[in-house]
Design a protein around this motif. Structure first.
Motif, PDB file in Angstrom:
ATOM      1  N   LEU A  85      34.729  25.049   8.335  1.00 59.11           N
ATOM      2  CA  LEU A  85      35.850  25.310   9.232  1.00 59.11           C
ATOM      3  C   LEU A  85      36.324  23.992   9.799  1.00 59.11           C
ATOM      4  CD1 LEU A  85      37.622  27.112  11.139  1.00 59.11           C
ATOM      5  CD2 LEU A  85      35.664  27.180  12.679  1.00 59.11           C
ATOM      6  N   SER A  86      37.629  23.777   9.749  1.00 56.99           N
ATOM      7  CA  SER A  86      38.220  22.580  10.316  1.00 56.99           C
ATOM      8  C   SER A  86      39.438  23.009  11.113  1.00 56.99           C
ATOM      9  CB  SER A  86      38.623  21.623   9.191  1.00 56.99           C
ATOM     10  OG  SER A  86      39.344  20.540   9.713  1.00 56.99           O
ATOM     11  N   THR A  87      39.478  22.580  12.379  1.00 61.01           N
ATOM     12  CA  THR A  87      40.628  22.921  13.209  1.00 61.01           C
ATOM     13  C   THR A  87      41.257  21.647  13.746  1.00 61.01           C
ATOM     14  OG1 THR A  87      39.276  23.134  15.196  1.00 61.01           O
ATOM     15  CG2 THR A  87      39.665  25.146  13.927  1.00 61.01           C
ATOM     16  N   ALA A  88      42.536  21.738  14.049  1.00 62.39           N
ATOM     17  CA  ALA A  88      43.261  20.615  14.644  1.00 62.39           C
ATOM     18  C   ALA A  88      44.189  21.173  15.713  1.00 62.39           C
ATOM     19  CB  ALA A  88      44.059  19.862  13.585  1.00 62.39           C
ATOM     20  N   ASP A  89      44.296  20.453  16.816  1.00 63.73           N
ATOM     21  CA  ASP A  89      45.152  20.864  17.920  1.00 63.73           C
ATOM     22  C   ASP A  89      46.606  20.614  17.534  1.00 63.73           C
ATOM     23  OD1 ASP A  89      46.186  21.571  20.351  1.00 63.73           O
ATOM     24  OD2 ASP A  89      45.474  19.788  21.408  1.00 63.73           O
ATOM     25  N   ASN A  90      47.439  21.633  17.732  1.00 64.47           N
ATOM     26  CA  ASN A  90      48.867  21.494  17.427  1.00 64.47           C
ATOM     27  C   ASN A  90      49.650  20.939  18.610  1.00 64.47           C
ATOM     28  OD1 ASN A  90      48.562  22.483  14.839  1.00 64.47           O
ATOM     29  ND2 ASN A  90      48.992  24.596  15.444  1.00 64.47           N
ATOM     30  N   GLY A  91      49.013  20.837  19.780  1.00 62.13           N
ATOM     31  CA  GLY A  91      49.686  20.294  20.950  1.00 62.13           C
ATOM     32  C   GLY A  91      50.426  21.334  21.768  1.00 62.13           C
ATOM     33  N   ASP A  92      50.462  22.572  21.307  1.00 64.90           N
ATOM     34  CA  ASP A  92      51.170  23.622  22.035  1.00 64.90           C
ATOM     35  C   ASP A  92      50.255  24.816  22.334  1.00 64.90           C
ATOM     36  OD1 ASP A  92      50.827  24.542  19.493  1.00 64.90           O
ATOM     37  OD2 ASP A  92      52.919  25.128  19.182  1.00 64.90           O
ATOM     38  N   LYS A  93      49.010  24.512  22.643  1.00 67.05           N
ATOM     39  CA  LYS A  93      47.972  25.506  22.940  1.00 67.05           C
ATOM     40  C   LYS A  93      47.627  26.371  21.735  1.00 67.05           C
ATOM     41  CE  LYS A  93      48.878  25.729  27.849  1.00 67.05           C
ATOM     42  NZ  LYS A  93      49.091  26.554  29.017  1.00 67.05           N
ATOM     43  N   THR A  94      47.972  25.879  20.547  1.00 69.44           N
ATOM     44  CA  THR A  94      47.560  26.542  19.315  1.00 69.44           C
ATOM     45  C   THR A  94      46.831  25.527  18.448  1.00 69.44           C
ATOM     46  OG1 THR A  94      49.594  25.996  18.114  1.00 69.44           O
ATOM     47  CG2 THR A  94      49.561  28.095  19.343  1.00 69.44           C
ATOM     48  N   VAL A  95      46.157  26.033  17.435  1.00 64.96           N
ATOM     49  CA  VAL A  95      45.445  25.167  16.503  1.00 64.96           C
ATOM     50  C   VAL A  95      45.840  25.536  15.086  1.00 64.96           C
ATOM     51  CG1 VAL A  95      43.451  24.804  18.002  1.00 64.96           C
ATOM     52  CG2 VAL A  95      43.443  26.712  16.418  1.00 64.96           C
ATOM     53  N   SER A  96      45.658  24.584  14.205  1.00 63.76           N
ATOM     54  CA  SER A  96      45.749  24.886  12.779  1.00 63.76           C
ATOM     55  C   SER A  96      44.323  24.888  12.249  1.00 63.76           C
ATOM     56  CB  SER A  96      46.608  23.853  12.053  1.00 63.76           C
ATOM     57  OG  SER A  96      46.017  22.571  12.162  1.00 63.76           O
TER      58      SER A  96
END
Length: 159
Positions: A138-149
């Motif tokens: 699992l890899s997540t990244a912050d989208n900057g708008d309180k969501t993640v990819s």
């Protein structure tokens, strides 16, 4: 030598003889205590501590064994369709838009989710795991708008 010691002792006054006898008795008592009683007491104390630790480890191990047995009894039902189809259906039910779904063998799939709120995403992942679909990576990244990819590699339990 013993005769010389006896002569020396009898040459002492009665008071000195009694003091010497008390001194020898106290010395003998001290040697018995320091040489026998103290080491035995320490050994028993140490044995009690090791026994208590062993009982705790045994209880923890028995609890873990019960948990494993419970998990083995609660095996999820086999998947009703191919893994990629099941993932698409479950993602749609949860409201996640999958950016890509790539089958990586019969029981493995790589998925990408462009935007998701972290709480519902990890709740969805926990639901997948309870259904027998495990997260391999699992890899997540912050989208900057309180969501993640997120990029996930999923597989069927036992595969």
């Amino acid at each position: 030598m013993i005769e010389r010691l006896r002569l020396w002792f009898t040459g002492r006054s009665l008071r000195e003889q009694r003091m010497l006898l008390v001194m020898v008795a106290l010395a003998a008592l001290t040697f018995v205590w320091a040489g026998i009683i103290w080491p035995v007491t320490d050994g028993l104390s140490s044995a009690r501590e090791r026994h208590a630790d062993a009982l705790i480890r045994l209880a923890e191990t028995q609890a873990r064994v019960k948990e494993v047995e419970s998990l083995q009894r609660q095996r999820p039902a086999p998947l009703e369709a191919q893994l990629d189809t099941v993932i698409r259906d479950r993602a749609n039910e949860a409201g996640f838009a999958l950016a890509s779904v790539t089958a990586d063998g019969p029981n493995r799939v790589q998925i990408t989710i462009a935007t998701a709120r972290p709480g519902p995403l990890f709740g969805w992942i926990a639901g997948l795991e309870s259904a027998g679909i495990l997260v391999d990576s699992l890899s997540t990244a912050d989208n900057g708008d309180k969501t993640v990819s997120a990029q996930l590699s999923l597989k069927v339990r036992g595969q």
